[in-house]
Design a protein around this motif. Structure first.
Motif, PDB file in Angstrom:
ATOM      1  N   TYR A  59      34.121  72.588  77.844  1.00 20.44           N
ATOM      2  CA  TYR A  59      34.276  71.877  79.127  1.00 20.44           C
ATOM      3  C   TYR A  59      33.412  70.627  79.112  1.00 20.44           C
ATOM      4  CZ  TYR A  59      35.156  71.632  84.183  1.00 20.44           C
ATOM      5  OH  TYR A  59      35.569  71.257  85.435  1.00 20.44           O
ATOM      6  N   ILE A  60      33.748  69.639  79.975  1.00 16.84           N
ATOM      7  CA  ILE A  60      32.971  68.400  80.000  1.00 16.84           C
ATOM      8  C   ILE A  60      31.515  68.671  80.356  1.00 16.84           C
ATOM      9  CG2 ILE A  60      34.844  66.782  80.521  1.00 16.84           C
ATOM     10  CD1 ILE A  60      33.854  66.932  83.494  1.00 16.84           C
ATOM     11  N   SER A  61      30.611  67.961  79.695  1.00 21.43           N
ATOM     12  CA  SER A  61      29.182  68.130  79.943  1.00 21.43           C
ATOM     13  C   SER A  61      28.415  66.956  79.335  1.00 21.43           C
ATOM     14  CB  SER A  61      28.695  69.444  79.327  1.00 21.43           C
ATOM     15  OG  SER A  61      27.299  69.570  79.444  1.00 21.43           O
ATOM     16  N   SER A  62      27.307  66.581  79.979  1.00 20.41           N
ATOM     17  CA  SER A  62      26.452  65.532  79.417  1.00 20.41           C
ATOM     18  C   SER A  62      25.321  66.154  78.600  1.00 20.41           C
ATOM     19  CB  SER A  62      25.870  64.660  80.545  1.00 20.41           C
ATOM     20  OG  SER A  62      25.159  65.460  81.470  1.00 20.41           O
ATOM     21  N   GLN A  63      25.302  67.493  78.549  1.00 22.25           N
ATOM     22  CA  GLN A  63      24.305  68.215  77.763  1.00 22.25           C
ATOM     23  C   GLN A  63      25.013  69.056  76.701  1.00 22.25           C
ATOM     24  OE1 GLN A  63      21.116  67.586  78.373  1.00 22.25           O
ATOM     25  NE2 GLN A  63      21.567  66.388  80.222  1.00 22.25           N
ATOM     26  N   ALA A  64      24.217  69.705  75.841  1.00 22.83           N
ATOM     27  CA  ALA A  64      24.798  70.560  74.794  1.00 22.83           C
ATOM     28  C   ALA A  64      25.598  71.698  75.416  1.00 22.83           C
ATOM     29  CB  ALA A  64      23.697  71.105  73.890  1.00 22.83           C
ATOM     30  N   LEU A  65      25.110  72.213  76.553  1.00 24.31           N
ATOM     31  CA  LEU A  65      25.803  73.275  77.288  1.00 24.31           C
ATOM     32  C   LEU A  65      26.162  72.774  78.679  1.00 24.31           C
ATOM     33  CD1 LEU A  65      23.613  76.423  76.469  1.00 24.31           C
ATOM     34  CD2 LEU A  65      25.948  76.020  75.707  1.00 24.31           C
ATOM     35  N   CYS A  66      27.349  73.121  79.150  1.00 19.89           N
ATOM     36  CA  CYS A  66      27.730  72.736  80.510  1.00 19.89           C
ATOM     37  C   CYS A  66      26.963  73.596  81.506  1.00 19.89           C
ATOM     38  CB  CYS A  66      29.236  72.871  80.721  1.00 19.89           C
ATOM     39  SG  CYS A  66      29.836  74.577  80.779  1.00 19.89           S
ATOM     40  N   LYS A  67      26.907  73.130  82.751  1.00 17.93           N
ATOM     41  CA  LYS A  67      26.156  73.832  83.791  1.00 17.93           C
ATOM     42  C   LYS A  67      26.676  75.258  83.991  1.00 17.93           C
ATOM     43  CE  LYS A  67      23.029  73.284  87.158  1.00 17.93           C
ATOM     44  NZ  LYS A  67      21.626  72.965  86.870  1.00 17.93           N
ATOM     45  N   SER A  68      27.995  75.423  83.902  1.00 19.07           N
ATOM     46  CA  SER A  68      28.590  76.736  84.108  1.00 19.07           C
ATOM     47  C   SER A  68      28.092  77.740  83.072  1.00 19.07           C
ATOM     48  CB  SER A  68      30.117  76.625  84.055  1.00 19.07           C
ATOM     49  OG  SER A  68      30.715  77.868  84.279  1.00 19.07           O
ATOM     50  N   CYS A  69      28.062  77.322  81.804  1.00 18.60           N
ATOM     51  CA  CYS A  69      27.617  78.225  80.737  1.00 18.60           C
ATOM     52  C   CYS A  69      26.142  78.583  80.880  1.00 18.60           C
ATOM     53  CB  CYS A  69      27.866  77.590  79.365  1.00 18.60           C
ATOM     54  SG  CYS A  69      29.592  77.668  78.832  1.00 18.60           S
ATOM     55  N   VAL A  70      25.316  77.604  81.292  1.00 23.61           N
ATOM     56  CA  VAL A  70      23.880  77.861  81.473  1.00 23.61           C
ATOM     57  C   VAL A  70      23.657  78.840  82.624  1.00 23.61           C
ATOM     58  CG1 VAL A  70      21.634  76.836  81.994  1.00 23.61           C
ATOM     59  CG2 VAL A  70      23.236  75.597  80.541  1.00 23.61           C
ATOM     60  N   SER A 100      26.742  48.880  93.276  1.00 23.85           N
ATOM     61  CA  SER A 100      26.710  48.425  91.878  1.00 23.85           C
ATOM     62  C   SER A 100      25.341  48.760  91.298  1.00 23.85           C
ATOM     63  CB  SER A 100      26.972  46.919  91.773  1.00 23.85           C
ATOM     64  OG  SER A 100      26.003  46.193  92.481  1.00 23.85           O
ATOM     65  N   VAL A 101      25.328  49.201  90.066  1.00 21.86           N
ATOM     66  CA  VAL A 101      24.087  49.579  89.396  1.00 21.86           C
ATOM     67  C   VAL A 101      23.722  48.478  88.412  1.00 21.86           C
ATOM     68  CG1 VAL A 101      22.975  51.325  87.946  1.00 21.86           C
ATOM     69  CG2 VAL A 101      24.696  52.012  89.629  1.00 21.86           C
ATOM     70  N   ARG A 102      22.481  48.066  88.449  1.00 26.28           N
ATOM     71  CA  ARG A 102      22.079  46.947  87.588  1.00 26.28           C
ATOM     72  C   ARG A 102      22.201  47.323  86.110  1.00 26.28           C
ATOM     73  NH1 ARG A 102      16.634  48.599  88.806  1.00 26.28           N
ATOM     74  NH2 ARG A 102      15.524  49.052  86.877  1.00 26.28           N
ATOM     75  N   GLU A 103      22.409  46.314  85.306  1.00 25.87           N
ATOM     76  CA  GLU A 103      22.554  46.531  83.857  1.00 25.87           C
ATOM     77  C   GLU A 103      21.261  47.088  83.276  1.00 25.87           C
ATOM     78  OE1 GLU A 103      24.059  43.235  81.654  1.00 25.87           O
ATOM     79  OE2 GLU A 103      25.480  42.686  83.227  1.00 25.87           O
ATOM     80  N   GLY A 104      21.428  47.946  82.308  1.00 25.22           N
ATOM     81  CA  GLY A 104      20.257  48.496  81.635  1.00 25.22           C
ATOM     82  C   GLY A 104      19.826  49.851  82.153  1.00 25.22           C
ATOM     83  N   VAL A 105      20.423  50.278  83.314  1.00 26.99           N
ATOM     84  CA  VAL A 105      20.077  51.602  83.848  1.00 26.99           C
ATOM     85  C   VAL A 105      20.720  52.666  82.954  1.00 26.99           C
ATOM     86  CG1 VAL A 105      20.324  53.191  85.797  1.00 26.99           C
ATOM     87  CG2 VAL A 105      19.860  50.777  86.221  1.00 26.99           C
ATOM     88  N   LYS A 106      19.900  53.577  82.468  1.00 28.42           N
ATOM     89  CA  LYS A 106      20.393  54.601  81.547  1.00 28.42           C
ATOM     90  C   LYS A 106      21.238  55.627  82.308  1.00 28.42           C
ATOM     91  CE  LYS A 106      18.859  57.655  77.817  1.00 28.42           C
ATOM     92  NZ  LYS A 106      17.689  58.270  77.126  1.00 28.42           N
ATOM     93  N   MET A 107      22.457  55.827  81.846  1.00 28.35           N
ATOM     94  CA  MET A 107      23.367  56.785  82.474  1.00 28.35           C
ATOM     95  C   MET A 107      23.681  57.908  81.491  1.00 28.35           C
ATOM     96  SD  MET A 107      23.833  55.320  85.368  1.00 28.35           S
ATOM     97  CE  MET A 107      25.276  55.976  86.139  1.00 28.35           C
ATOM     98  N   PRO A 108      23.922  59.124  81.996  1.00 31.62           N
ATOM     99  CA  PRO A 108      24.278  60.224  81.092  1.00 31.62           C
ATOM    100  C   PRO A 108      25.602  59.960  80.381  1.00 31.62           C
ATOM    101  CG  PRO A 108      24.539  60.882  83.402  1.00 31.62           C
ATOM    102  CD  PRO A 108      23.865  59.548  83.406  1.00 31.62           C
ATOM    103  N   VAL A 109      25.658  60.364  79.122  1.00 27.22           N
ATOM    104  CA  VAL A 109      26.880  60.158  78.330  1.00 27.22           C
ATOM    105  C   VAL A 109      27.727  61.429  78.399  1.00 27.22           C
ATOM    106  CG1 VAL A 109      27.800  59.666  76.034  1.00 27.22           C
ATOM    107  CG2 VAL A 109      25.654  58.595  76.782  1.00 27.22           C
ATOM    108  N   GLN A 110      28.985  61.255  78.789  1.00 26.65           N
ATOM    109  CA  GLN A 110      29.877  62.407  78.941  1.00 26.65           C
ATOM    110  C   GLN A 110      30.301  62.950  77.577  1.00 26.65           C
ATOM    111  OE1 GLN A 110      30.116  64.283  81.589  1.00 26.65           O
ATOM    112  NE2 GLN A 110      31.629  63.218  82.824  1.00 26.65           N
ATOM    113  N   GLY A 111      30.089  64.232  77.378  1.00 29.98           N
ATOM    114  CA  GLY A 111      30.504  64.880  76.139  1.00 29.98           C
ATOM    115  C   GLY A 111      31.213  66.185  76.462  1.00 29.98           C
ATOM    116  N   THR A 112      31.151  67.132  75.544  1.00 29.04           N
ATOM    117  CA  THR A 112      31.756  68.445  75.806  1.00 29.04           C
ATOM    118  C   THR A 112      30.761  69.553  75.487  1.00 29.04           C
ATOM    119  OG1 THR A 112      32.704  68.477  73.577  1.00 29.04           O
ATOM    120  CG2 THR A 112      34.137  67.731  75.358  1.00 29.04           C
TER     121      THR A 112
END
Length: 343
Positions: A289-300, A271-283
């Protein structure tokens, strides 16, 4: 004096289960192994009647045992699934071409449809060509990222509802250790999940029916069943980071056999304590494709290969994503830094 099977107490035992320590005959071991996989599937509600399921097939022991057991249990317990084989050709001469021949034989043996997708077809690169450019230090990063996306693309072509992979208890324990050592809390939270829901468009849900099966028992099952599988390690994997976690895990297992399952359960109960910053899933803005950054790892990674800058996708270069998206040239200093590769 021969040891008798501790289950049927009739036939001679041929093995001692690494998982439980029980001495079993072949028939009782087969039944115990298959029933445990069945219980895993039922308990986690991995499949629904009528679903089309793609089995990720590499020709190795895990995927071959998975295909065999899935077909057997589907018929024994009437899961009502339509099974298919899905393979990825990374373009590794002397390794993947041989293992794909095993997959093609499995297709005939299990009478299942087969789809093969290749890196060259999807990305315009083979792993042989990638290794020539990036060297053998970080090549597994490229392969892992591309293979994950290739499986999803192949699954979409086959119109499957779910992909099942041959990840076993040892694989999951290794991944937990790797994520602890890297301090990757986001991956640590999800790496022990037995199934993933659809994470966005272009991503097919996945599951691990062999999650609680020990690698040693999978090898024994394949051996005693005389299954046709490919056993050679990838020629580019000796320097992989996972190999160090695997060696450490094997040392632990020799002292304490339950350590594999202990690590898996530890990861599950994390379990991760509350308040720990986690990456937000986007595209990904480039491919969707799913990515937490502007570009997915595959494209980079692909951009780095196409620009002759192999280090672009290795490490943290998020500040360059906007330049890549807008097709801006990099400065001479940035290019020099990203071209240097440790072979």
């Amino acid at each position: 004096m021969p040891v008798l099977c501790s289950n049927c107490i009739d036939k001679r035992a041929v093995l001692k289960r690494p998982k439980t320590g029980h001495s079993l005959c072949k028939e009782c071991f087969f039944w115990a192994f298959e029933e445990e996989v069945h219980q895993t599937i039922v308990a986690a509600k991995l499949f629904k009647h009528g679903e089309i399921v793609g089995i990720a097939a590499s020709g190795g022991k895990d995927s071959t045992v998975l295909a065999h057991v899935m077909k057997l249990l589907n018929e024994r317990y009437n899961y009502g699934l339509e099974l298919m084989l899905l393979s990825v050709d990374e373009g590794i001469s002397g390794y993947r071409d041989d293992s794909l021949e095993t997959v093609k034989r499995n297709q005939q043996q299990y009478e299942l449809p087969l789809k093969i997708v290749s890196y060259e077809e999807l990305y315009g690169w083979t792993m042989d060509a990638i290794v020539k450019q990036v060297g053998r230090k970080n090549n597994c990063t490229f392969c892992g990222v591309f293979r994950r996306q290739a499986l999803d693309r192949g699954a979409i072509m086959l119109k499957v509802d779910k992909i099942c992979t041959g990840h076993n208890a040892d694989d999951v324990a290794e991944t937990v250790l790797m994520n602890v050592l890297r301090g990757d809390i986001a991956r640590l939270r999800r790496c022990t999940a037995i199934s993933t829901s659809s994470e966005g468009e272009g991503v097919v849900p996945r599951c691990k029916p062999l999650k609680y099966a020990y690698e040693k028992e999978i090898v024994l099952y394949a051996y005693f069943k005389k299954l046709d599988y490919f056993s050679t390690e990838c020629i580019y994997s000796p320097n992989a980071y996972r190999g160090h976690a695997r060696t450490f895990l094997k040392d632990l297992e020799s002292v304490r056999p339950s350590s594999i399952m202990d690590i898996v359960h530890s990861g599950e109960n994390l379990s991760v304590r509350e308040g720990v910053k986690m990456p937000v899933q986007g595209t990904c803005k480039q491919c969707g494709y799913i990515s937490s950054q502007a570009l997915c790892k595959s494209c980079v990674l692909l951009e780095g290969l196409n620009r002759g800058l192999p280090k672009l996708g290795i490490g943290k270069h998020h500040r360059l994503h906007d330049k890549i998206l807008s097709k801006q040239p990099l400065t001479e200093k940035e290019e020099r830094k990203l071209k240097s590769v440790d072979f």
